[in-house]
Design an enzyme around this catalytic site. Structure first.
Site, PDB file in Angstrom:
ATOM      1  N   LYS B  76     -99.959 -30.675  46.455  1.00  0.00           N
ATOM      2  CA  LYS B  76     -99.458 -28.695  46.042  1.00  0.00           C
ATOM      3  C   LYS B  76    -100.051 -27.565  47.248  1.00  0.00           C
ATOM      4  CE  LYS B  76    -100.998 -26.691  41.754  1.00  0.00           C
ATOM      5  NZ  LYS B  76    -101.829 -26.306  40.519  1.00  0.00           N
ATOM      6  N   SER B 151     -99.771 -25.850  36.107  1.00  0.00           N
ATOM      7  CA  SER B 151     -99.434 -24.921  37.668  1.00  0.00           C
ATOM      8  C   SER B 151     -98.369 -25.664  38.708  1.00  0.00           C
ATOM      9  CB  SER B 151     -99.871 -24.157  37.825  1.00  0.00           C
ATOM     10  OG  SER B 151    -101.314 -25.153  38.835  1.00  0.00           O
ATOM     11  N   SER B 175    -103.474 -28.380  34.079  1.00  0.00           N
ATOM     12  CA  SER B 175    -102.392 -27.653  35.752  1.00  0.00           C
ATOM     13  C   SER B 175    -101.772 -29.007  36.272  1.00  0.00           C
ATOM     14  CB  SER B 175    -102.556 -27.237  36.499  1.00  0.00           C
ATOM     15  OG  SER B 175    -102.430 -25.387  35.754  1.00  0.00           O
TER      16      SER B 175
END
Lengths: 485, 486
Positions: B76, B151, B175
């Site tokens: 990420k 997210s 997330s």
């Protein structure tokens, strides 16, 4: 005319002498090239996290123990949020609600030899900010983050001081404590100690405090006195002219010797304090605190008491000689080397202090080491030299003319003449050369003769180039002259 | 090779079926061909990946390969990676090249893993749909009209599309778990403090935690073993030994006590999601577990407490983006205040600004006690709910999200978006670990089961997820997307 009372409280920021920063491993050394001593943590890089330096905790606790303060079991770091270019993270990590040191007390000595106790509200740990550099950037501002993250202990007093002198004495007392503990170099010129001064005035006898002004970032003992003196006068004049003191932050300008308004209360930031989620609460167990307590060095107040009680020094002498760690250490060495505390005290506060003052030096910059001075005093005490010669030897040491007192005594031939025969022959010569004075002496009333002997002593000392033992000269002269009467 | 688990790929590498370079090359080509459709990567680091693959192949040739040597993954874009753009999904950090590696990145590269790039995400990890990215939304490989969740939406979509076998995400309020659920993969949020946060761009420091996203619980166990552990650079990481998470994967579930929190099966729960979750619970019963209903009475306060605490921390954490040292700086600032205002106005997106404003407000003088302090009290109650429930049962189970993946653009109102996290958010407030595993489909869109365990019970948690995956094949299902490029 109304009589006014001044009320002063101090917030003293002491840079702690840790090798690395309070939340990172970067060095805290002063004077490096800009931004060479700032790592990802100090720069506030995305993702970087603080880790508390245990040495800073230990130093803060030592200070707390030295002022007999409460040491809470738990203290917590909070974030103080505001924007400033030299504050890299947009917040300062500090301790708002649960400081590491609780209530304590500091004894201050005043010039008249009296003492007073000033209460400390608390002391907390925090990180220093960087520096904004306004010169050399053609209308722009440079940022140096070397200082960012240097550990500070902020010591907050109660409003217990009533004069500029008391405030300066309080600051000196803190200076002495932190330098005795070795937790700060106390170097005010380099910013190792700075203070914010809260000043208000009130009519004498009034119980409630007047509105205070805070003078920011005053960085010398002298400036503290001058800033307060100016501010007190300003506030009194303002009130007497029918005005009102407003609560505000002011800046002391040493060039103009005045304080100026920086911002009023209405313009003050809302710092939005909240517990820093990146740091765990600091939990101190009793064994750790006890260990630090047992390792405390002798503190200024203890030293002062010892100088008075054990060495028989006066309160004044003891106060001056214990006022800083350097001074006390210097004195201790002189005393131990010469073996006489009173003589050591006289020399350190007399000849040495005078010379240092003339050249504006601190004791740690003295060209004459404590060892050298101790040996010099020892030579006075064992009658190797007389007091007059000793001053010459001191000058010689000060000027670097020799490594030891003995070397200079020998080189300058200052060794005291104590050989009775040698002194007698000098006396005989002087008497022979001074028939007029001898006649006057003989004709004088016996009780006037004591005064007249001074002339002969002077002549003999001159003949010996100052090396004759003055007591012996006196004694022998008296015998010889009286024999002539 | 793109549909294999890490465990299978390791075996293939060991057997010499292909090299790490070939595997890396293959996946880089897939990313090149397929990612333009789903937008799951912000940066693809092909050159570095091939160099790392070659190094891994050399290690393997010498017989020194570990369990992760030469295996690919994606990170990420919230993890700081040395010399690589680390944007956090924000215009603010579009030009930011990290000068250092996050601890977990360092650990994975020491273990020989090959990072293929940085995945898309909601800006500063604020969002539940991956629509709040400066780099555009990510599409769900199961249905290109659907969001992948957020997210960590890029990480989840990349794994689901077969672009990487695994990825790292972070989880502040769901997330990792919610996008794992939306994309039909397995995602673990470890216990707070289990994995170092050093080098992970902070959103809400007391809630953020990194974790693995992969095709199986076994792969998550493998990755967790590599990233977990105490870090001297993160004071909130816990000094506690790291067990061998794969060792616990054989335990029988006979006698396992499962609690179903009644608050997780209430209004707003999609019936298809509920059906899939209840079916999954039946599988557990067939494996020897007993099931009972439990209560987490303070659940309904969780979202409100979270939206005080997380924005409060975020408002402070994001203060460093001021245009002075790094990140976006506005053109020709007239003075300092102008520099701050315009740099931040231009650099941050709408949701980030909203949360900074909320956090600034709740920390303000006069509001702090009513908001922040109260929220911390609620947080303690929520944590206590879980501790009480774990007195009676070993684990809790429920849906990861009340609905399957929703359509792109469907949740315009921030509050309805916040409600998406109703089942995941309390877990971060309590600090306990949670995992989401795929247990069915609602139409074309996957459904996730969330399993929750006590602090540091990751070995049990991973085994419980693993046992389900031994008994079923939901985790092996793949979207049609990308199959033709196989």
């Amino acid at each position: 005319m109304m009589e006014w009372e001044t009320v002063i409280g101090l917030e003293v920021h002491v840079q702690l002498a840790t090798r690395s920063k309070i939340f990172s491993g970067a060095s805290t050394a002063f004077g490096a090239e800009p931004n060479t001593q700032a790592c990802a943590v100090d720069l506030g890089m995305p993702g970087a996290l603080p880790v508390l330096n245990e040495a800073a905790v230990a130093m803060a606790v030592q200070f707390g123990l030295a002022i007999d303060a409460e040491i809470p079991e738990v203290s917590i770091f909070d974030r103080k949020n505001y924007f400033y270019p030299d504050l890299p993270k947009g917040y300062q990590t500090s301790q708002m609600y649960h400081p590491i040191v609780g209530r304590g007390e500091i004894e201050i000595s005043l010039d008249d030899g009296s003492t007073k106790r000033v209460r400390v509200h608390h002391a907390h740990l925090e990180e220093d900010a960087g520096k904004s550099l306004h010169e050399d950037f053609q209308g722009m501002t440079g940022i140096d983050l070397n200082r960012a993250g240097t550990p500070l202990l902020e010591i907050v007093s109660e409003p217990d001081m009533r004069s500029a002198k008391e405030a300066a004495a309080y600051l000196k007392a803190i200076h002495a404590i932190v330098t005795y503990l070795g937790i700060s170099d106390g170097n005010m010129a380099e910013g190792s100690m700075r203070c914010d001064v809260n000043v208000s005035v009130r009519p004498k006898g009034q119980a409630e405090f007047g509105t205070r002004a805070e003078i920011k970032n005053v960085n010398s003992f002298r400036f503290v006195e001058r800033a307060i003196a100016f501010e007190v006068e300003r506030q009194i004049e303002l009130i007497e002219d029918g005005g009102k003191v407003v609560q505000e932050t002011r800046l002391f300008d040493p060039e103009l010797d005045e304080t100026r308004s920086m911002r009023t209360k209405e313009e003050a930031n809302d710092y939005r304090y909240f517990p820093c989620p990146d740091l765990l609460p600091v939990v101190l167990d009793q064994a750790y605190v006890d260990h630090l307590r047992s390792a405390l060095p002798e503190l200024p107040s203890e030293k002062r008491a010892r100088f008075q009680d054990e060495l028989g020094l006066s309160a004044y002498d003891a106060g001056v000689l214990s006022s800083s760690r350097e001074m006390a250490e210097y004195f201790d060495i002189v005393k131990d080397t010469c073996g006489d505390a009173k003589q050591a005290a006289n020399w350190v506060q007399g000849e040495l202090a005078g010379a240092l003052n003339r050249e504006n030096l601190d004791i740690e910059q003295s060209p004459v080491s404590a060892q050298q001075l101790g040996e010099l005093v020892a030579r006075v005490l064992d009658d190797t030299i007389n007091g007059k010669a000793a001053k010459q030897v001191f000058q010689g040491l000060w000027n670097g003319e020799g490594k030891t007192a003995d070397e200079i005594i020998k080189a300058k031939g200052l060794k005291q003449v104590t050989d009775t025969g040698a002194i007698e022959s000098m006396i005989d010569q002087v008497i022979a050369d001074s028939p007029v004075q001898v006649a006057q002496y003989r004709d004088a009333e016996p009780d006037k003769r004591g005064k007249m002997i001074g002339y002969f002593v002077g002549q003999v000392m001159k003949a010996s180039r100052g090396t004759a033992n003055p007591q012996q000269v006196n004694q022998l002269l008296k015998e010889k002259l009286d024999a002539l009467c | 090779m793109h549909d294999k688990t890490l465990t299978e790929l390791a075996a293939a590498l060991d057997a010499g079926e292909f090299s790490s370079r070939e595997l890396t090359q293959n996946l880089l080509e897939r990313i090149g061909a397929l990612d333009p459709e789903i937008n799951s990567f912000i940066s693809v680091t092909g050159e570095q990946a091939l160099a790392a693959a070659d190094a891994a192949d050399a290690v393997r040739a010498k017989g020194n390969a570990g369990p992760l040597t030469g295996l690919p993954l994606a990170l990420k874009d919230i993890f700081c990676t040395l010399g690589v753009k680390t944007s956090c999904g924000s215009r603010m950090l579009d030009s930011f090249v990290s000068p250092y590696d996050a601890t977990v990145v360092e650990k994975l590269s020491e273990a020989g893993m090959v990072s293929l790039g940085k995945t898309n995400m909601d800006e500063f990890a604020m969002g539940s749909s991956n629509e709040n990215s400066h780099y555009g939304p990510v599409k769900n490989p199961w249905d290109l009209n659907a969001v992948p969740g957020g997210s960590s939406g890029g990480s989840a979509a990349a794994v689901a599309a077969g672009l990487v076998p695994a990825a790292l995400g972070t989880d502040t309020g769901g997330s990792i778990r919610q996008p794992a659920s939306f994309c039909g993969i397995t995602g673990l949020k470890p216990t707070y403090g289990r994995v170092s946060r050093y080098g992970i761009i902070a959103y809400a420091s007391s809630l953020d935690q990194a974790g693995p996203m992969a095709r199986s619980a076994e792969d998550c166990a493998l990755l967790l073993g590599a990233i977990a552990g105490h870090d001297l650079r993160d004071s909130t990481s816990v000094a506690r030994g790291v067990p061998d998470y794969r060792e616990a994967l054989g335990e029988s579930l006979s006698g396992l006590k499962i609690g179903l929190p009644k608050e997780y099966f209430g209004d707003g729960l999609d019936p298809q999601v509920e059906a899939a979750v209840r079916d999954a619970v039946k599988v557990y019963e067939s494996l020897g577990a007993t099931v009972r209903e439990v209560s987490l009475p303070h659940t309904h306060h969780a979202i409100r407490a979270y939206y005080v605490i997380a924005p409060a921390e975020a408002s402070s954490n994001l203060s460093r983006y001021d245009g002075v040292r790094f990140g976006h700086r506005c053109e020709n600032p007239t003075d300092l205040i102008d520099l701050y205002k315009r740099s931040r106005a231009e650099g941050f997106g709408e949701e980030v600004k909203r949360r900074i404003l909320m956090g600034t407000h709740t920390l303000s003088e006069g509001f702090f006690d009513a908001y922040y302090k109260k929220a911390q009290q609620v947080r303690r109650l929520i944590r206590q709910d879980f501790l009480d429930a774990f007195e009676d049962v070993d684990v809790l189970m429920g849906p990861t999200s009340p609905t399957p993946a929703f359509d792109l653009g469907a949740n315009k109102d921030p509050v309805s978006m916040y409600l998406q996290d109703i089942y995941t958010i309390a877990i971060n407030l309590a600090g306990i670990p949670g995992i989401s595993i795929p247990v069915g489909l609602a139409g074309s869109r996957p459904v996730g089961l969330q399993i929750l365990a006590p602090h540091f019970a990751e070995p049990q948690l991973l085994n419980i997820a693993h046992q389900f995956q031994q008994a079923t094949d939901w985790h092996r299902q793949q979207p049609a997307f990308g199959k033709e490029n196989a």
